[in-house]
Design an enzyme around this catalytic site. Structure first.
Site, PDB file in Angstrom:
ATOM      1  N   PRO A   1       0.728  -1.015  -0.086  1.00 46.05           N
ATOM      2  CA  PRO A   1       0.170  -0.111  -0.064  1.00 46.05           C
ATOM      3  C   PRO A   1       0.928   1.398  -0.076  1.00 46.05           C
ATOM      4  O   PRO A   1       1.862   1.243   0.762  1.00 46.05           O
ATOM      5  CB  PRO A   1      -0.835  -0.047   1.191  1.00 46.05           C
ATOM      6  CG  PRO A   1      -0.802  -1.391   1.647  1.00 46.05           C
ATOM      7  CD  PRO A   1       0.403  -2.104   1.024  1.00 46.05           C
ATOM      8  N   CYS A   2       0.481   1.995  -0.934  1.00 39.84           N
ATOM      9  CA  CYS A   2       1.475   3.227  -1.341  1.00 39.84           C
ATOM     10  C   CYS A   2       1.011   4.767  -0.462  1.00 39.84           C
ATOM     11  O   CYS A   2       1.870   5.430  -0.309  1.00 39.84           O
ATOM     12  CB  CYS A   2       1.298   3.758  -2.567  1.00 39.84           C
ATOM     13  SG  CYS A   2      -0.232   4.124  -3.069  1.00 39.84           S
ATOM     14  N   GLN A   3      -0.149   4.581   0.298  1.00 39.03           N
ATOM     15  CA  GLN A   3      -0.481   5.719   1.101  1.00 39.03           C
ATOM     16  C   GLN A   3       0.733   6.045   2.188  1.00 39.03           C
ATOM     17  O   GLN A   3       0.687   7.271   2.652  1.00 39.03           O
ATOM     18  CB  GLN A   3      -1.823   5.425   1.840  1.00 39.03           C
ATOM     19  CG  GLN A   3      -3.031   5.373   0.777  1.00 39.03           C
ATOM     20  CD  GLN A   3      -3.255   3.890   0.401  1.00 39.03           C
ATOM     21  OE1 GLN A   3      -2.404   3.038   0.315  1.00 39.03           O
ATOM     22  NE2 GLN A   3      -4.303   3.771  -0.015  1.00 39.03           N
TER      23      GLN A   3
ATOM     24  N   PHE B   1       3.500   6.305   1.931  1.00 40.20           N
ATOM     25  CA  PHE B   1       4.874   6.688   1.290  1.00 40.20           C
ATOM     26  C   PHE B   1       4.413   7.784   0.430  1.00 40.20           C
ATOM     27  O   PHE B   1       5.389   8.557  -0.204  1.00 40.20           O
ATOM     28  CB  PHE B   1       5.614   5.795   0.438  1.00 40.20           C
ATOM     29  CG  PHE B   1       5.753   4.336   1.427  1.00 40.20           C
ATOM     30  CD1 PHE B   1       7.103   4.551   2.355  1.00 40.20           C
ATOM     31  CD2 PHE B   1       5.083   3.405   1.242  1.00 40.20           C
ATOM     32  CE1 PHE B   1       7.246   3.499   3.303  1.00 40.20           C
ATOM     33  CE2 PHE B   1       5.345   2.288   2.055  1.00 40.20           C
ATOM     34  CZ  PHE B   1       6.454   2.259   2.904  1.00 40.20           C
ATOM     35  N   SER B   2       3.095   8.070  -0.032  1.00 38.97           N
ATOM     36  CA  SER B   2       2.578   8.922  -0.759  1.00 38.97           C
ATOM     37  C   SER B   2       2.950  10.469  -0.381  1.00 38.97           C
ATOM     38  O   SER B   2       2.726  10.777   0.742  1.00 38.97           O
ATOM     39  CB  SER B   2       1.193   8.918  -1.188  1.00 38.97           C
ATOM     40  OG  SER B   2       0.700   9.879  -1.961  1.00 38.97           O
TER      41      SER B   2
END
EC number: 2.1.1.37
Length: 470
Positions: free
Chosen positions: A151-153, A155-156
């Protein structure tokens, strides 16, 4: 065993009345044929419709090995699989996707609809390496490829950048731990550009500078990625990475993602091989356009813009956004957002016919990230979303329409997945080649492992707190 059912049997399977089942047949929701006064219903159609029902739960199950297929195909395990966009590309490159691990309810239903023989697991944190291998019917160290986009959130750049101090960040570390234990020949990690600059631990800005200790490695920009790379290096894996624009691989969309390729034998993998370029450089075809992507689509299922927004869209042409409105109307159209910083290019945005789509979002009708058809007064349809992300038209999506947009919007384009799969397949067969050394993979600088490592080291020498990787 018969592949057809009576109306009564189909109704029992679906848990609805025979009258409602006949209505589904007449509306062609179910594949059925009428013979006289009697309907016969395709059993697979009934099964798939049941899976699509909102409250259907796709249960965990092991892989079903189809011995009629290519038993010599290299084997891949997929994690954070979503709607399987990345997996479709890897599968096209010749891999057997033996297992998909996905927590989201609707994505799990989508996986079951389209790949029922693939092993399906849920929350990655709940499984050991032994359980994963058992579900995939594989032995230790027999996996050719592990692939996943945690899940990229966490690191976004659009979020709070919590890195590993976030449940989603912890799932990233669980993925790395499993890879180190399973020891695939190759490990591929896909993520957002923010991973390149996200610290592992965030120190508030009011606790930096004179009177405070220097930032630790974990607190520096890129600290999260540095931590992951150190874990993998300690386990014997080499890691190469870059930021790739999917348009350079044939996707009709300018979507950028970090792809990290890790090799168990310690050999450095080359970068992905581009198949397209923006202006046709290096003898490659130009980027694919939106009009190429959606050619031939006949039907469209879509959300709608509110009427107050349509007032402005009716004045915009293909490729335009709010800036093309009359000056007196621009502030009215954007409201308070008119005074915010940034380019605000996502407001009231119509796509161009002759360019790739911008990056798809999880909802095409949100005010700051509109994705409107070039001419029609509507958001992009789910059918257009699928074409842009390169899902087959026949790919079934479970759940309500907003969930379908979310699944496709979060996916990795299939062409980028194919480029990844082809590189790994070529590495397995010892025939991988490097792309042109001067090829520009993205619009950003210092995004390859060479440049990133140099910038991270230089950061340690720089005066604090004015640190900047890019």
């Amino acid at each position: 065993m018969s592949t057809h059912l009576s109306i009564e049997d189909a109704a029992v399977m679906l848990g609805v009345s025979p009258q409602h089942t006949r209505s589904l047949c007449r509306k062609k929701v179910l594949q059925a044929e009428r013979i006289g006064n009697t309907w016969i219903v395709d059993s697979n159609s009934v099964k798939n419709h049941k899976i699509k029902a909102e409250n259907t739960v796709a249960e965990d199950h092991p892989a079903y090995l189809d011995t009629s297929g290519d038993m010599d195909a290299p084997v891949a395990l997929s994690f954070f699989s979503g709607a399987m966009g990345l997996d479709l590309g890897i599968e096209k490159a010749g891999f057997d996707i033996r297992l998909a691990c996905e927590f989201d309810k609707y994505c799990r239903q989508t996986i079951l609809l389209n790949r029922p023989n693939t092993a399906l697991l849920g929350d990655i944190n709940e499984y050991s390496a032994a359980q994963i291998l058992a579900a995939a019917q594989l032995e230790a160290e027999s996996v050719d490829l592990m692939v996943g986009g945690p899940p990229c959130q966490a690191f976004s750049t659009a979020g709070k950048r919590k890195a590993f101090n976030d449940d989603r960040g912890n799932a990233f570390l669980k993925f790395i731990d499993l890879a180190i234990e399973i020891r695939p020949r190759f490990l591929v990690i896909e993520n957002v550009r923010g991973l390149l600059s996200c610290p592992m631990d965030h120190r508030p800005h009011n606790q930096r500078g004179p009177g405070f200790p220097d930032l630790s490695l974990d607190e520096m920009k890129g600290g999260a990625l540095n931590f992951v790379l150190c874990l993998l290096k300690k386990a014997g894996y080499s890691c190469t990475f870059n930021l790739y624009n999917s348009a350079n691989f044939g996707t009709p969309q300018t979507r950028e993602r970090v792809i990290i390729v890790c090799s168990r034998d310690g050999g450095a993998a080359p970068f992905l091989q581009p198949t397209h370029s923006e202006h046709g450089s290096h003898g490659l075809p130009k980027w694919k356009t939106f009009i190429e992507a959606v050619a031939g689509l006949q039907s469209h299922t879509h959300l709608n813009f509110p009427e107050k927004r349509l007032k402005y869209y009716r004045q915009l042409k293909a490729g335009q956004n709010w800036r093309a409105l009359p000056p007196a109307m621009q502030q009215e159209a954007l409201g308070k957002s008119y005074f915010s910083g940034g380019g605000k290019t996502g407001f009231l945005r119509r796509l161009s016919w002759d360019k790739p789509s911008p990056t798809l979002v999880t909802h095409p009708a949100m005010p700051a990230t509109d994705l409107a058809h070039p001419e029609e007064d509507r958001p992009l349809s789910i059918e257009e979303y699928k074409r842009i992300q390169e899902f087959p038209d026949s790919w079934q999506l479970a759940g309500p329409l907003v969930q379908q947009y979310k699944q496709v919007g979060n996916a990795v384009p299939a062409s980028l997945g194919y480029a990844v799969g082809k590189l790994i397949k070529d590495l397995l067969e010892d025939k991988a080649i490097s792309p042109p050394v001067d090829f520009k993979f993205s619009r950003y600088r210092e995004t390859s492992h060479h440049e990133w490592s140099h910038a991270f080291k230089q950061q340690q020498k720089a005066p604090q707190p004015t640190l900047s990787l890019f």
